[in-house]
Design a protein around this motif. Sequence first.
Motif: not given
Length: 109
Positions: A43-46, A97-99, A106-107
């Motif tokens: 999940x953490x590897x784009x 997960x990317x979203x 952003x927050x």
Amino acid sequence: MDKLYAISILVAVVVAIAAAFVSIPNAAAIMLVLGGIGALAFINAPDVRLRVYAATIVLVLAAKSLSAIPVAGDPLAAIFAGVAIVLTGASIVGITVAISQVIKTSLVK
């Protein structure tokens, strides 16, 4: 946990292969959920997520064309359509997960 993710992908692919030959109730749901669980490993590897997205698109669009192969085409088309369902589950989890990561960063700004 890595073994759990690998086992879920393995079981999902086995279900995809078995579903090509026998009727399995809720096979698509099983493959989607197991694919989503397996997606948690990368999940953490784009870059890996992009490869999964590309493989999903290719299999969704091209699986039916395998039925043009004489004798073995229809089972192959069903197997790869099942694998496409597994990858769709993985892609949905990856996109979610990317979203959430984009929203989180952003927050924080």
